[in-house]
Scaffold this active site. Structure first.
Site, mmCIF file in Angstrom:
data_model
loop_
_atom_site.group_PDB
_atom_site.id
_atom_site.type_symbol
_atom_site.label_atom_id
_atom_site.label_comp_id
_atom_site.label_asym_id
_atom_site.label_seq_id
_atom_site.Cartn_x
_atom_site.Cartn_y
_atom_site.Cartn_z
ATOM 1 N N ASN A 17 -74.198 93.054 -30.968
ATOM 2 C CA ASN A 17 -73.965 94.495 -31.123
ATOM 3 C C ASN A 17 -72.562 94.705 -31.673
ATOM 4 O O ASN A 17 -71.585 94.246 -31.090
ATOM 5 C CB ASN A 17 -74.122 95.191 -29.764
ATOM 6 C CG ASN A 17 -74.184 96.698 -29.894
ATOM 7 O OD1 ASN A 17 -73.573 97.296 -30.781
ATOM 8 N ND2 ASN A 17 -74.932 97.328 -29.012
ATOM 9 N N CYS A 70 -77.201 98.843 -31.432
ATOM 10 C CA CYS A 70 -78.402 98.392 -30.708
ATOM 11 C C CYS A 70 -79.657 99.005 -31.314
ATOM 12 O O CYS A 70 -80.726 98.406 -31.320
ATOM 13 C CB CYS A 70 -78.295 98.718 -29.222
ATOM 14 S SG CYS A 70 -77.921 100.445 -28.861
ATOM 15 N N HIS A 117 -79.069 103.598 -24.989
ATOM 16 C CA HIS A 117 -79.204 102.200 -25.403
ATOM 17 C C HIS A 117 -80.620 101.981 -25.936
ATOM 18 O O HIS A 117 -81.578 102.573 -25.452
ATOM 19 C CB HIS A 117 -78.933 101.291 -24.204
ATOM 20 C CG HIS A 117 -78.951 99.834 -24.548
ATOM 21 N ND1 HIS A 117 -78.177 99.306 -25.564
ATOM 22 C CD2 HIS A 117 -79.671 98.796 -24.023
ATOM 23 C CE1 HIS A 117 -78.410 98.001 -25.638
ATOM 24 N NE2 HIS A 117 -79.303 97.684 -24.713
ATOM 25 N N ASP A 137 -82.915 92.517 -26.213
ATOM 26 C CA ASP A 137 -81.870 93.467 -25.820
ATOM 27 C C ASP A 137 -80.534 92.961 -26.355
ATOM 28 O O ASP A 137 -79.811 92.235 -25.675
ATOM 29 C CB ASP A 137 -81.844 93.583 -24.291
ATOM 30 C CG ASP A 137 -80.916 94.685 -23.799
ATOM 31 O OD1 ASP A 137 -80.198 95.272 -24.638
ATOM 32 O OD2 ASP A 137 -80.899 94.956 -22.594
#
Length: 1116
Positions: free
Chosen positions: A202, A207, A454, A471
């Site tokens: 990131n 993200c 997020h 993630d």
């Protein structure tokens, strides 16, 4: 006592609070709610990985005769751990059966133990198994919480009722299923090793992009097409989107660690600010696919984007009473589905193809038939192999004038059948031989609110039963429930802690939910989920990336072995010649630009000298090395030569002597003397009386400074003794008059002092490593002939010079021109140079604006006239310095403009249907009356004696009528409209019982629970005592020039606090309006309800645009 929120179960939606078994005192229990998180561990860097579960059945006979408060089962083993079930047969001080899972050997486990488990407890219904009560949860067991479960598992009244089937022949059957989860420590977690996949780093707020890129990468057909896009070995990834994407995909496929996206975002033309600005992933998806589609044109992969993602639908309008039909075929790459008001994907598709009736005041105008009742709708001609569904989780709320997130529960299936109900979504022209049955591939999730959050993705790369969560840098295995059901959104309910005491369950909204779904059509599955291997990757790309990987591994190895090596940086006369006057002006050398050697610490320094001899061709005996030292004034100079004893040491020992222990570098100066034949000589003996000085020559006519050499001088000698040598080094005649200056320091300011040639070097406090700058003795007229006539003035200039990039404020992304200025230039100096560059005759007409280093945008407020002293003040932004300024060329001098206030006023003509915007510029102490007088000289009035007024209009309502005496200094026209209009004659002669009321247009928004939405131009209107609505309507229709046919459909309502009270023609309108003060009466108005025929505001252009975002742009 800690309580946690259970996940919802299918069997029962009113699960009670989960608690440790702690025996609860009578009365109210404390409530310590711990919101459920995605990871069951309390540590952010941990997650639990599930392993197979174990079932345990406990049959309890003579249950009603149990005369104990709590009762334990036998011990059973799962995951190598000992467990048992604990029940409270009569309830843990509640009228429910209480049941918990307990760590059987918790008392004997070592200090600090913990284990994570997902488990379910059940009471079996022995008559109808489907009525079995089963509840599940997960918990991190430890010494403080060694048991966990349900205080109110089921009502005792149901349990002891023989007809219910739970207690049969006084026997209770309890079942426990436990799955111990291995706790993963993410400090050491290896995504590739654990899952076979790696994540993306990131950059700050990327993200949203990472989740999208992972989804596209895991569509192998798309990845293969990207690999086959033509690129060459001469391309640079940061300047080529195809190559940057190929590089990224290659690294995702073959790298062992997470991959950076910086090359890709640079290829987009993004700067750091773009990487810290969260955008909309759906918009990025469209922009990126459009860009790739364009780049694929004329290549072997042209049309891939269309083949994968393009579907077609038909928009039709069909008249009911006449034979007329209009249709238009359109293509789509994704479908935006409504979430609000829809239970699931199928409900959204039903709404998508829902037929709208065009009738009443919304009739369709058929070409030769005029206005007709009609049906309007959409049907699908074909769906694409890869179906991208964008869920409209973000919508614009007109009433609140802001974006809102829709967190409603919204279900989506693992298998999606779009041929259902006999193909009701398909048009008659659709190919019915193609089966439109899809399987879910990806779920992109947004966690948070409208102003940020997020993003991450759940993906099934091979469409197997195994899901993976991507993630950012972390990839983990997940089950189907986590990927689907837990991303539906909606509310979760926490039932009461004490049943019977609190009948209102506590609910909380789940802010993590799916916002994009990717489905792959079953019949295209084998084509889409294809094999992609190295032969699909261009040779030059494989070579480039393997080389990058080898370099990365080498750096990694060097870093791991760094403690075994010393980096020796060797500066020579050649480096000083090359750098001084070009790369640097102060001190002697930039050590990062000299030859460096990586030498093992145990190697003798004399062995290193042999390496130097090979590298530079200087035999060992002719080498003498000097240590550098950082002085108190922050300069860096050769300090002393190495002694023979020091040269006999190892490299590592020498570094420790010369530097601080934590510095792995050793910096040296190599002194080599040459004879007249340019062959190296043995270094001369050096005593304490010998001083090594370095010399720079300054030539004012060229504005050049260069290194000319070094000399040893005697401490008691005088500069006059070396003048002939210095003239020879400079190429001057032997008798040339020269001036000498010592370069002492340059931070924070330059110190360069004249040297008295009559004093000894020691008297002038000169020592080893000092720098002397010299030049021809300046003539008296030199000060006028040269910008910088002597060494001190030149060094001052160099130290403070600054190249500034100037941009027009109207084009803040584009450099217009550059100027070389001095940080010490005054405000007047800077605007004078800019005015000269722009050809503006008056520098005071230049207005400058500073640069915001964080947003990469102009600051909101310009620099006031002489508001800063120097250029350096203009370029500073907090603790950062910029090299960008924005300029405007004004039509009047800035000091004069600063004393004025500019207002934008919209003038509405009394008889013509036109609105003209006027800029009124007046002194700040002017009044509204002055604005009106100025406006009168600019506009056309209906008659010479017409009077004007100024109104404040915001969102189609009049909030204020400005009194003529109000000062204009505090009026803000940035956020609301200033409207000027003529005062109607009837308002000038109001009777004692007349009312001046607000009249606004409105409609009801079907998507916002019929909430009122204002539109159009509001106005003030006089109503008379005893005047009926019918009479008022006649005057309003005349004022607005509305045709009879349209006006007959309008409804009239008295509206107070946004609630309409509809009026009849016979109603006396004035009785509803009691407020006399029209200035604050905007919350009560006469509402005109009708459809809005004006062009809609462009909010629907992107349903999911966050309120704070800039649009996504890919510049290259």
């Amino acid at each position: 006592m800690t309580m946690m929120t259970p996940p919802p179960t299918r069997d029962q939606e009113d699960d009670e609070m989960l608690v440790p078994h702690q025996e609860i005192a009578d009365g109210a229990q404390p409530m310590e709610v711990v919101a459920q998180t995605e990871a069951v561990s309390t540590a952010e860097n941990q997650q639990a990985e599930e392993i197979p579960s174990t079932s345990f059945t406990w049959t309890i006979e003579n249950f009603s005769r149990l005369n104990v408060k709590k009762h334990y089962s036998d011990i059973f083993i799962d995951g190598g751990y000992k467990w048992r079930v604990l029940i409270f047969p009569k309830g843990n001080n509640v009228d429910h059966l209480s049941m918990y899972l307990d760590v059987a050997d918790s008392a004997t486990l070592p200090y600090g133990w913990s284990r994570c488990a997902q488990f379910s407890l059940a009471v079996i219904n022995q008559i109808q198994n489907r009525l079995t009560i089963r509840k599940d949860t997960q918990h991190q067991f430890n010494a403080r919480e060694s048991d966990w479960g349900f205080t109110s598992f089921m009502p005792l009244s149901d349990l002891y009722d023989p007809s219910r089937g739970y207690l049969l022949n006084d026997t209770l059957v309890v079942e426990a299923e436990v799955a111990v989860r291995r706790v993963i420590d993410y400090w050491t977690y290896d995504s590739r090793k654990e899952t076979g996949y790696v994540g993306l780093k990131n950059q700050g707020a990327t993200c949203y992009m990472n989740s999208l890129l992972q989804t596209l990468y895991h569509i192998p057909y798309f990845r293969k097409a990207v690999y086959h896009m033509p690129t060459t070995e001469n391309d640079i990834p940061s300047g080529s989107i195809p190559l940057a994407l190929q590089s990224l995909f290659y690294k995702l496929q073959y790298s062992d660690t997470s991959v950076s996206t910086k090359e890709l975002t640079k290829s987009f033309g993004w700067d750091t600010y773009d990487s810290f600005m969260q955008h909309d992933a759906q918009e990025l998806n469209r922009v990126l696919c459009e860009k790739l589609e364009d780049k694929m044109k004329g290549t072997v992969v042209e049309g891939t984007i269309q083949q994968l993602f393009e579907g077609h639908n038909i928009n039709y309008i069909e008249c009911i009473n006449v034979d007329y039909k209009s249709s238009r075929k359109e293509s789509f790459y994704d479908l935006q589905l409504d979430v609000k008001g829809c239970r699931d994907v199928y409900a959204s598709f039903d709404k998508y193809v829902e037929v709208e009736r065009l009738e009443g005041d919304n009739k369709y105008h058929a070409e030769q038939y005029g206005l007709q009742d009609a049906r309007k709708g959409v049907l699908f001609i074909d769906f694409p192999p890869v179906l991208q569904l964008q869920l409209k989780r973000f919508e614009y709320d007109f009433m609140r004038d802001t974006m809102v997130k829709i967190n409603d529960r919204y279900e989506f299936p693992l298998q999606l059948d779009l041929d259902r109900d006999n193909g009701k979504y398909l048009s008659p022209d659709a190919d019915r031989t193609v089966r439109n049955v899809y399987t879910l591939h990806s779920v992109l999730v947004h966690s948070g609110g409208v102003h940020g959050g997020h993003y991450y993705a759940f993906i099934r790369p091979t469409l197997s039963d195994q899901w993976f969560k991507f993630d950012d840098e972390r990839v983990t295995k997940e089950d189907t429930k986590r990927a689907l059901e837990e991303q539906y959104g909606g509310e979760e309910e926490l039932p009461q802690v004490n049943p019977g005491l609190n009948n209102t369950p506590f609910k909380f909204t789940k802010y993590s939910n799916a916002y994009m779904l990717v489905y792959i059509r079953e019949c295209d599955k084998d084509k889409i989920i294809c094999n992609v291997d190295e032969k699909d990757i261009a040779e030059h790309l494989r070579v480039r990336l393997k080389k990058e990987q080898e370099e990365k591994e080498q750096k990694k190895k060097e870093k791991a072995e760094a403690h075994l090596y010393t980096i020796i940086k060797v500066a020579r006369d050649e480096d000083l010649v090359e750098q001084i006057g070009r790369v640097i002006f102060f001190d002697l050398v930039d050590h990062d630009k000299v030859r460096s050697f990586r030498i093992q610490k145990q190697i003798p320094f004399n062995t290193f000298k042999e390496e130097v001899a090979k590298e530079f061709g200087i035999p060992v005996q002719f080498q003498r090395f000097w240590l550098w030292a950082k002085r108190q004034n922050q300069t860096y100079r050769p300090n002393r030569p190495l002694s023979p004893q020091e040269e006999a040491q190892s490299v590592g020992q020498l570094r420790e002597v010369s530097n601080k222990p934590n510095n792995a570098e050793l910096k040296l100066f190599l002194e080599v003397e040459f004879g007249l034949d340019l062959r190296p000589l043995l270094p001369p003996d050096k005593t304490k009386e010998d001083i090594l000085l370095f010399f720079k020559l300054y030539e004012p006519e060229k504005q050049e400074l260069r290194y000319v050499g070094r000399l040893f001088v005697k401490a008691l000698g005088k500069p006059t003794e070396i003048l002939t040598k210095l003239n020879k080094m400079a190429g001057f005649s032997p008798s040339e008059e020269i001036e000498l200056y010592e370069e002492i320091k340059f931070e924070p300011s330059v110190m360069c002092e004249h040297i008295d040639k009559r004093l000894t070097f020691r008297s002038s406090q000169l020592e080893d490593g000092d720098i002397i700058c010299y030049q021809r003795s300046p003539l008296l007229e030199s000060a006028d002939r040269f910008w910088y006539p002597d060494v001190p003035s030149f060094l001052e200039y160099v130290h403070n010079r600054q190249v500034v990039h100037f941009r027009s404020l109207e084009k803040p992304k584009e450099d217009d021109f550059c100027l070389e200025l001095s940080k010490l230039h005054t405000y007047d100096d800077v605007v004078e140079r800019v005015a000269h560059q722009l050809g503006v005759d008056d520098p005071s007409k230049i207005r400058l604006t500073s640069h915001n280093c964080y947003s990469q945008q102009p600051k909101p407020q310009p620099i006031k006239y002489r508001g800063v002293e120097h250029l350096s003040d203009m370029l500073i932004h907090y603790n950062q310095t910029s090299d960008i300024l924005y300029y405007e060329a004004l039509d009047i001098p800035l000091p004069e403009l600063q004393g004025l206030k500019t207002l934008k006023v919209a003038f509405h003509h009394a008889t013509k249907d036109e609105v003209v915007i006027h800029s009124i510029r007046l002194p700040k102490n002017s009044t509204v009356g002055d604005v009106i007088n100025e406006l009168k000289s600019k506009v056309e009035l209906s008659h010479p004696k017409a009077e004007l007024r100024l109104l404040e209009v915001f969102y189609h309502k009049i909030y204020k009528i400005f009194p003529p005496s109000e000062k204009i200094e505090n009026i803000n026209d940035q956020y609301w409209t200033l409207r000027a209009e003529e005062i109607p004659e009837e308002e000038k002669s109001l009777g004692p019982h007349d009312r001046l009321i607000h009249v606004y247009h409105f409609m009801k928004d079907p998507n916002q629970n019929q909430m009122l939405q204002n539109f159009g131009e509001p106005f003030l209107f006089v109503i008379h005592e005893s005047e009926t609505l019918a009479e008022v309507k006649v005057r309003i229709q005349k004022k607005l020039h509305v045709p009879d046919e349209d006006f007959s459909k309008w409804k009239f309502a008295f509206i107070s606090m946004n609630r309409p009270d509809y009026l009849e023609d016979s109603d006396i309108v004035s009785t509803r309006f009691q407020k006399r003060d029209v200035y604050g009466a905007w919350e009560q108005y006469l509402g005109l309800e009708h459809s809005d025929a004006t062009p809609k505001r462009a909010y629907s252009a992107n349903q999911n645009r966050h309120a704070f975002e800039k649009p996504v742009k890919i510049y290259n």
